[in-house]
Design a protein around this motif. Structure first.
Motif, PDB file in Angstrom:
ATOM      1  N   ARG A   1      45.718  27.588  14.353  1.00  0.00           N
ATOM      2  CA  ARG A   1      44.678  26.595  14.607  1.00  0.00           C
ATOM      3  C   ARG A   1      43.297  27.190  14.390  1.00  0.00           C
ATOM      4  O   ARG A   1      42.944  28.211  14.964  1.00  0.00           O
ATOM      5  CB  ARG A   1      44.772  26.087  16.038  1.00  0.00           C
ATOM      6  CG  ARG A   1      45.637  24.884  16.127  1.00  0.00           C
ATOM      7  CD  ARG A   1      45.234  24.036  17.283  1.00  0.00           C
ATOM      8  NE  ARG A   1      46.009  22.833  17.150  1.00  0.00           N
ATOM      9  CZ  ARG A   1      46.261  22.020  18.135  1.00  0.00           C
ATOM     10  NH1 ARG A   1      45.803  22.280  19.322  1.00  0.00           N
ATOM     11  NH2 ARG A   1      46.958  20.954  17.930  1.00  0.00           N
ATOM     12  N   THR A   2      42.526  26.522  13.562  1.00  0.00           N
ATOM     13  CA  THR A   2      41.154  26.943  13.301  1.00  0.00           C
ATOM     14  C   THR A   2      40.273  26.497  14.461  1.00  0.00           C
ATOM     15  O   THR A   2      40.339  25.341  14.885  1.00  0.00           O
ATOM     16  CB  THR A   2      40.642  26.321  11.992  1.00  0.00           C
ATOM     17  OG1 THR A   2      41.549  26.647  10.946  1.00  0.00           O
ATOM     18  CG2 THR A   2      39.248  26.796  11.654  1.00  0.00           C
ATOM     19  N   ARG A   3      39.436  27.417  14.955  1.00  0.00           N
ATOM     20  CA  ARG A   3      38.488  27.082  16.023  1.00  0.00           C
ATOM     21  C   ARG A   3      37.215  27.881  15.807  1.00  0.00           C
ATOM     22  O   ARG A   3      37.265  29.090  15.635  1.00  0.00           O
ATOM     23  CB  ARG A   3      39.071  27.408  17.384  1.00  0.00           C
ATOM     24  CG  ARG A   3      38.164  26.938  18.515  1.00  0.00           C
ATOM     25  CD  ARG A   3      38.788  27.160  19.837  1.00  0.00           C
ATOM     26  NE  ARG A   3      38.353  28.455  20.325  1.00  0.00           N
ATOM     27  CZ  ARG A   3      38.623  28.929  21.517  1.00  0.00           C
ATOM     28  NH1 ARG A   3      39.355  28.229  22.355  1.00  0.00           N
ATOM     29  NH2 ARG A   3      38.190  30.100  21.886  1.00  0.00           N
ATOM     30  N   TRP A   4      36.091  27.184  15.783  1.00  0.00           N
ATOM     31  CA  TRP A   4      34.777  27.811  15.675  1.00  0.00           C
ATOM     32  C   TRP A   4      34.042  27.637  16.992  1.00  0.00           C
ATOM     33  O   TRP A   4      33.970  26.524  17.527  1.00  0.00           O
ATOM     34  CB  TRP A   4      33.963  27.177  14.554  1.00  0.00           C
ATOM     35  CG  TRP A   4      34.323  27.659  13.195  1.00  0.00           C
ATOM     36  CD1 TRP A   4      35.315  27.195  12.387  1.00  0.00           C
ATOM     37  CD2 TRP A   4      33.708  28.744  12.496  1.00  0.00           C
ATOM     38  NE1 TRP A   4      35.347  27.916  11.220  1.00  0.00           N
ATOM     39  CE2 TRP A   4      34.370  28.870  11.259  1.00  0.00           C
ATOM     40  CE3 TRP A   4      32.662  29.615  12.788  1.00  0.00           C
ATOM     41  CZ2 TRP A   4      34.008  29.826  10.317  1.00  0.00           C
ATOM     42  CZ3 TRP A   4      32.303  30.561  11.848  1.00  0.00           C
ATOM     43  CH2 TRP A   4      32.976  30.671  10.629  1.00  0.00           C
ATOM     44  N   THR A   5      33.490  28.722  17.501  1.00  0.00           N
ATOM     45  CA  THR A   5      32.677  28.711  18.715  1.00  0.00           C
ATOM     46  C   THR A   5      31.261  29.131  18.336  1.00  0.00           C
ATOM     47  O   THR A   5      31.079  30.062  17.547  1.00  0.00           O
ATOM     48  CB  THR A   5      33.245  29.689  19.759  1.00  0.00           C
ATOM     49  OG1 THR A   5      34.593  29.305  20.043  1.00  0.00           O
ATOM     50  CG2 THR A   5      32.443  29.664  21.042  1.00  0.00           C
ATOM     51  N   CYS A   6      30.268  28.445  18.890  1.00  0.00           N
ATOM     52  CA  CYS A   6      28.866  28.768  18.591  1.00  0.00           C
ATOM     53  C   CYS A   6      28.089  28.975  19.887  1.00  0.00           C
ATOM     54  O   CYS A   6      28.321  28.287  20.887  1.00  0.00           O
ATOM     55  CB  CYS A   6      28.204  27.655  17.789  1.00  0.00           C
ATOM     56  SG  CYS A   6      28.845  27.468  16.121  1.00  0.00           S
ATOM     57  N   LEU A   7      27.165  29.919  19.836  1.00  0.00           N
ATOM     58  CA  LEU A   7      26.217  30.173  20.916  1.00  0.00           C
ATOM     59  C   LEU A   7      24.831  29.909  20.362  1.00  0.00           C
ATOM     60  O   LEU A   7      24.426  30.533  19.369  1.00  0.00           O
ATOM     61  CB  LEU A   7      26.337  31.623  21.403  1.00  0.00           C
ATOM     62  CG  LEU A   7      25.277  32.101  22.396  1.00  0.00           C
ATOM     63  CD1 LEU A   7      25.368  31.310  23.704  1.00  0.00           C
ATOM     64  CD2 LEU A   7      25.430  33.597  22.656  1.00  0.00           C
ATOM     65  N   LEU A   8      24.113  28.961  20.968  1.00  0.00           N
ATOM     66  CA  LEU A   8      22.748  28.635  20.563  1.00  0.00           C
ATOM     67  C   LEU A   8      21.802  29.064  21.671  1.00  0.00           C
ATOM     68  O   LEU A   8      22.111  28.909  22.857  1.00  0.00           O
ATOM     69  CB  LEU A   8      22.598  27.130  20.323  1.00  0.00           C
ATOM     70  CG  LEU A   8      23.557  26.473  19.336  1.00  0.00           C
ATOM     71  CD1 LEU A   8      23.209  24.992  19.183  1.00  0.00           C
ATOM     72  CD2 LEU A   8      23.530  27.172  18.001  1.00  0.00           C
ATOM     73  N   LYS A   9      20.637  29.606  21.275  1.00  0.00           N
ATOM     74  CA  LYS A   9      19.623  30.040  22.240  1.00  0.00           C
ATOM     75  C   LYS A   9      18.241  29.643  21.736  1.00  0.00           C
ATOM     76  O   LYS A   9      18.006  29.581  20.530  1.00  0.00           O
ATOM     77  CB  LYS A   9      19.641  31.566  22.408  1.00  0.00           C
ATOM     78  CG  LYS A   9      20.892  32.131  23.019  1.00  0.00           C
ATOM     79  CD  LYS A   9      20.765  33.645  23.147  1.00  0.00           C
ATOM     80  CE  LYS A   9      21.984  34.259  23.785  1.00  0.00           C
ATOM     81  NZ  LYS A   9      21.838  35.722  23.937  1.00  0.00           N
TER      82      LYS A   9
ATOM     83  N   SER B   1      23.404  27.707  25.119  1.00  0.00           N
ATOM     84  CA  SER B   1      24.565  26.840  25.237  1.00  0.00           C
ATOM     85  C   SER B   1      25.651  27.400  24.325  1.00  0.00           C
ATOM     86  O   SER B   1      25.400  27.679  23.152  1.00  0.00           O
ATOM     87  CB  SER B   1      24.226  25.411  24.837  1.00  0.00           C
ATOM     88  OG  SER B   1      25.338  24.578  25.030  1.00  0.00           O
ATOM     89  N   GLU B   2      26.850  27.588  24.866  1.00  0.00           N
ATOM     90  CA  GLU B   2      27.992  28.039  24.075  1.00  0.00           C
ATOM     91  C   GLU B   2      29.044  26.935  24.124  1.00  0.00           C
ATOM     92  O   GLU B   2      29.332  26.393  25.187  1.00  0.00           O
ATOM     93  CB  GLU B   2      28.568  29.346  24.609  1.00  0.00           C
ATOM     94  CG  GLU B   2      29.643  29.915  23.725  1.00  0.00           C
ATOM     95  CD  GLU B   2      30.024  31.341  24.081  1.00  0.00           C
ATOM     96  OE1 GLU B   2      30.558  32.031  23.202  1.00  0.00           O
ATOM     97  OE2 GLU B   2      29.784  31.753  25.226  1.00  0.00           O
ATOM     98  N   PHE B   3      29.605  26.604  22.973  1.00  0.00           N
ATOM     99  CA  PHE B   3      30.527  25.479  22.894  1.00  0.00           C
ATOM    100  C   PHE B   3      31.468  25.657  21.714  1.00  0.00           C
ATOM    101  O   PHE B   3      31.217  26.449  20.809  1.00  0.00           O
ATOM    102  CB  PHE B   3      29.759  24.158  22.753  1.00  0.00           C
ATOM    103  CG  PHE B   3      28.793  24.149  21.608  1.00  0.00           C
ATOM    104  CD1 PHE B   3      29.177  23.701  20.366  1.00  0.00           C
ATOM    105  CD2 PHE B   3      27.489  24.607  21.782  1.00  0.00           C
ATOM    106  CE1 PHE B   3      28.299  23.707  19.301  1.00  0.00           C
ATOM    107  CE2 PHE B   3      26.602  24.615  20.727  1.00  0.00           C
ATOM    108  CZ  PHE B   3      27.003  24.165  19.482  1.00  0.00           C
TER     109      PHE B   3
END
Length: 140
Positions: free
Chosen positions: A77-85, A94-96
Motif C-alpha cells: 500500500r502506497t502512503r505519503w505523509t507530509c509535515l508542513l510548518k 501539521s503532520e498528516f
C-alpha cells in the motif's frame, strides 16, 4: 499436506501473474500538490515521504506549489505523509497522511493540500471547493 503446498503454490503464482499483468498496463500517475496560500511574504516549509521516497525538506513561497507524482504499487500500500510548518521559527506545524492507497490501484488520483493561516484544506480529485482538513498545532 501436499494439497496445501500445491494450493499455496497456485495462489502465489496467480498473485505474481496478476502483478505482472497490471504492470503491463500503466495508468496516469497520482499527484499530491502542496500549495502555500498563507499570505504574501510567508514561507511554508514541507517534508513529505513514503516508504520508498523521502523528499528533502524544502520551502514554498506564497502562491507556489510543489507537485509529487507517483504510481501505486501492487502488493504494498502506497502512503505519503507530509509535515508542513510555518511562522516564526516554524512554530506552527501539521503532520498528516497526504495520500493512502485504496484496496485497488488508483490511476490519476489528485490531492491538493492548501496551507492557509487558519489551517490545512484539501481538494480531492479536482473537485472544488477545498474542504477544511485540520488546524495548525503550535510548538511550545
Amino acid at each position: 499436506m501436499n494439497r496445501f503446498i500445491i494450493f499455496m503454490f497456485v495462489v502465489a503464482t496467480c498473485l505474481g501473474l496478476n502483478v505482472a499483468f497490471f504492470d503491463m498496463f500503466p495508468c496516469p500517475k497520482n499527484k499530491i500538490l502542496i500549495t502555500n496560500e498563507l499570505g504574501p511574504g510567508l514561507v511554508l516549509q514541507y517534508h513529505c515521504h513514503s516508504r520508498d521516497n523521502n523528499l528533502n525538506v524544502a520551502n514554498l513561497q506564497f502562491n507556489e506549489t510543489k507537485e509529487i507524482a507517483f504510481g501505486d504499487k501492487l502488493g504494498r500500500r502506497t502512503r505519503w505523509t507530509c509535515l508542513l510548518k510555518h511562522g516564526l521559527y516554524m512554530r506552527y506545524f501539521s503532520e498528516f497522511i497526504a495520500y493512502r492507497m485504496a484496496n485497488v490501484r488508483r490511476c490519476g488520483a489528485y490531492r491538493n493540500w492548501i496551507a492557509r493561516k487558519d489551517g490545512i484544506y484539501v481538494i480531492r480529485n479536482r473537485n472544488p471547493p477545498p474542504t477544511f482538513h485540520h488546524t495548525w498545532n503550535k510548538t511550545k
